[in-house]
Design a protein around this motif. Structure first.
Motif, short mmCIF file in Angstrom:
data_model
loop_
_atom_site.label_atom_id
_atom_site.label_comp_id
_atom_site.label_asym_id
_atom_site.label_seq_id
_atom_site.Cartn_x
_atom_site.Cartn_y
_atom_site.Cartn_z
N VAL A 168 -35.79 6.41 -12.35
CA VAL A 168 -37.17 5.52 -12.86
C VAL A 168 -37.30 4.75 -12.05
N GLN A 169 -36.14 4.45 -11.30
CA GLN A 169 -36.40 3.36 -10.29
C GLN A 169 -36.87 3.78 -9.18
N ALA A 170 -36.80 4.78 -8.60
CA ALA A 170 -37.17 4.62 -7.52
C ALA A 170 -38.92 5.57 -7.90
N LEU A 171 -39.65 5.72 -8.57
CA LEU A 171 -39.96 6.75 -9.25
C LEU A 171 -41.65 5.33 -9.25
N ILE A 172 -40.67 4.28 -10.09
CA ILE A 172 -41.90 3.03 -10.15
C ILE A 172 -41.89 2.69 -8.62
N PHE A 212 -50.90 12.19 -5.61
CA PHE A 212 -49.95 11.55 -5.90
C PHE A 212 -48.61 12.26 -5.73
N VAL A 213 -48.73 13.23 -6.55
CA VAL A 213 -47.88 14.44 -6.93
C VAL A 213 -46.86 15.34 -5.40
N ALA A 214 -48.20 14.88 -4.51
CA ALA A 214 -47.88 16.31 -2.80
C ALA A 214 -46.95 14.51 -2.52
N ASP A 215 -47.37 13.48 -2.53
CA ASP A 215 -46.34 12.86 -1.88
C ASP A 215 -44.97 12.32 -2.13
N ALA A 216 -45.22 12.20 -3.58
CA ALA A 216 -43.46 11.81 -4.47
C ALA A 216 -43.52 13.14 -4.12
N LYS A 217 -43.15 14.04 -3.88
CA LYS A 217 -42.67 15.80 -3.24
C LYS A 217 -42.09 14.84 -1.98
N ALA A 218 -43.02 14.74 -1.09
CA ALA A 218 -42.04 14.47 0.56
C ALA A 218 -41.61 13.69 -0.30
N CYS A 219 -41.40 12.24 -0.82
CA CYS A 219 -40.83 11.29 -1.32
C CYS A 219 -39.40 11.64 -1.98
N GLY A 220 -39.33 12.94 -1.79
CA GLY A 220 -37.79 13.00 -3.05
C GLY A 220 -38.01 13.38 -4.54
N LEU A 221 -39.15 12.87 -4.50
CA LEU A 221 -38.76 12.96 -6.66
C LEU A 221 -40.13 14.25 -6.42
N THR A 222 -39.78 15.12 -6.90
CA THR A 222 -40.08 15.94 -7.37
C THR A 222 -40.57 16.70 -8.53
#
Ligand SMILES: *Cc1c(COP(=O)(O)O)cnc(C)c1O
Length: 356
Positions: free
Chosen positions: A342-346, A308-318
């Protein structure tokens, strides 16, 4: 790609503030010098530190009964400085609600007696203990709390009442919500979560408490030294204080703390409502103690947490990795995090759940 930085600290600062600092970086007010290069005693710098203090006073509605200080060493330095100045061999009550509260208590023990007046340790700090269960000392020098527990993800909704002055480590929720400073003897906060760069702490202390400061405390560690010299007994962290001035200018521009509290509430509600709506993600924190600054959660496994942490980072959520002591994931959503983040994270969380 938009990048949203969910770091717990040092944390993201408002984009507008970063751009202003950049614009002034090499040439502050046509001086051909950057703020970093200015004498702290000079004509250009003096108004900056004065503005930083005035902004803090205005935003938090702080009366003249309190001194507002900028002290190097971060919040961790305050753990010992506080006890050196105000404990003096007496007893203080400490509420044990997480990693930072423990560190504060540990340092205080070097300078007096510490009564752990409550603890949520047995349930891994998943809540703030109810005030009516606290075991307060009769003549405590002060009562110490950590208003927001950055690692465990808990936060006081209201504050305990006691005869002793209430002292709060507000490092991770300072200026995120309206509080009444008059309820506190002292408030301190490392700057790097809501206020600016790391390396120093904002200290708000009721002036009468400084009468306790013993002559034997080293000069640089006395609150009175900072109070008597407008935080300029020695060279203050000039650039960091300048950044705090810009950040607090920005807070004023967007409507002050009440306005930011509204947005912070909305951001936290979005995220918790989503967490409550799925069983894929879970949060260990009891509902009435949930932090609006640090939202901790887990996926079904440690492997998935890491993915989750790695994939999120690849999407700009670091920086969504949980604290190394507790694992899991953590989204820190301080004042500077826009609701779009927060919307992007959800959106990402929904997609991740579907694909997992
Ligand atoms: C980050 C943090 C600290 C430590 O701050 P430093 O500036 O690194 O010393 C202390 N207390 C709380 C609640 C924090 O979140």
């Amino acid at each position: 790609m938009a990048v949203y930085n969910f770091s717990a600290g040092p944390a993201m600062l408002p984009k507008k503030v970063m751009e202003k600092a950049q614009a002034e970086f090499c040439n502050y007010q046509n001086s051909e010098c950057g703020v970093m290069e200015l004498s702290h005693r000079g004509k250009l710098y003096a108004p900056i530190i004065a503005r930083a203090e005035a902004n803090v006073r205005e935003l938090m509605n702080i009366s003249d009964d309190y001194a507002v200080l900028f002290v190097q060493g971060g919040a961790s330095m305050q753990f010992c400085m506080l006890a050196m100045n105000l404990l003096n061999g007496n007893t203080a009550d400490y509420a044990e609600t997480g990693v930072w509260s423990n560190k504060a208590a540990k340092e205080a023990k070097l300078f007096g007696n510490v009564n752990i007046c409550c603890s949520s340790k047995e349930t891994k700090y998943d809540h703030i203990p109810a005030f009516d269960t606290w075991n307060l000392s009769d003549n405590a020098a002060y009562l110490h709390i950590t208003s927001n527990n950055t690692v465990a993800g808990t936060q006081y909704r209201t504050f305990p009442k006691s005869n002793a002055p209430l002292i709060a480590d507000m490092s991770s929720d300072i200026m995120s919500r309206v509080i009444n400073v008059n309820d506190f003897g002292m408030i301190y906060a490392g700057a790097q979560k809501n206020l600016g760069p790391s390396g120093f702490a904002l200290v708000i202390i009721r002036k009468d408490l400084m009468e306790r400061v013993a002559a034997t405390v080293p000069t640089m560690l006395k609150y009175t030294t900072y109070a008597e010299n407008e935080s300029m007994f020695n060279t203050p962290p000039t650039y960091a204080v300048y950044m705090l001035a810009l950040v607090t200018d920005y807070f004023k521009e967007v409507g002050g703390i009440a306005a930011m509290e509204k947005v912070n509430d909305a951001k936290a509600k979005l995220l918790y409502d989503y967490l409550d709506s799925t069983s894929f993600y879970t949060t260990p924190v009891q509902k009435d103690s949930r932090s609006r600054m640090n939202v901790v959660f887990r996926t079904p496994s440690e492997e998935l947490d890491a993915k989750f942490v790695a994939d999120a980072k690849a999407c700009g959520l670091t920086d969504l990795k949980g604290h190394r002591l507790v694992g899991g994931c953590r989204a820190s959503i301080y004042n500077a995090m826009p609701i779009e983040g927060v919307q992007a994270l959800i959106e990402f969380m929904k997609k991740f759940e579907k694909e997992a």
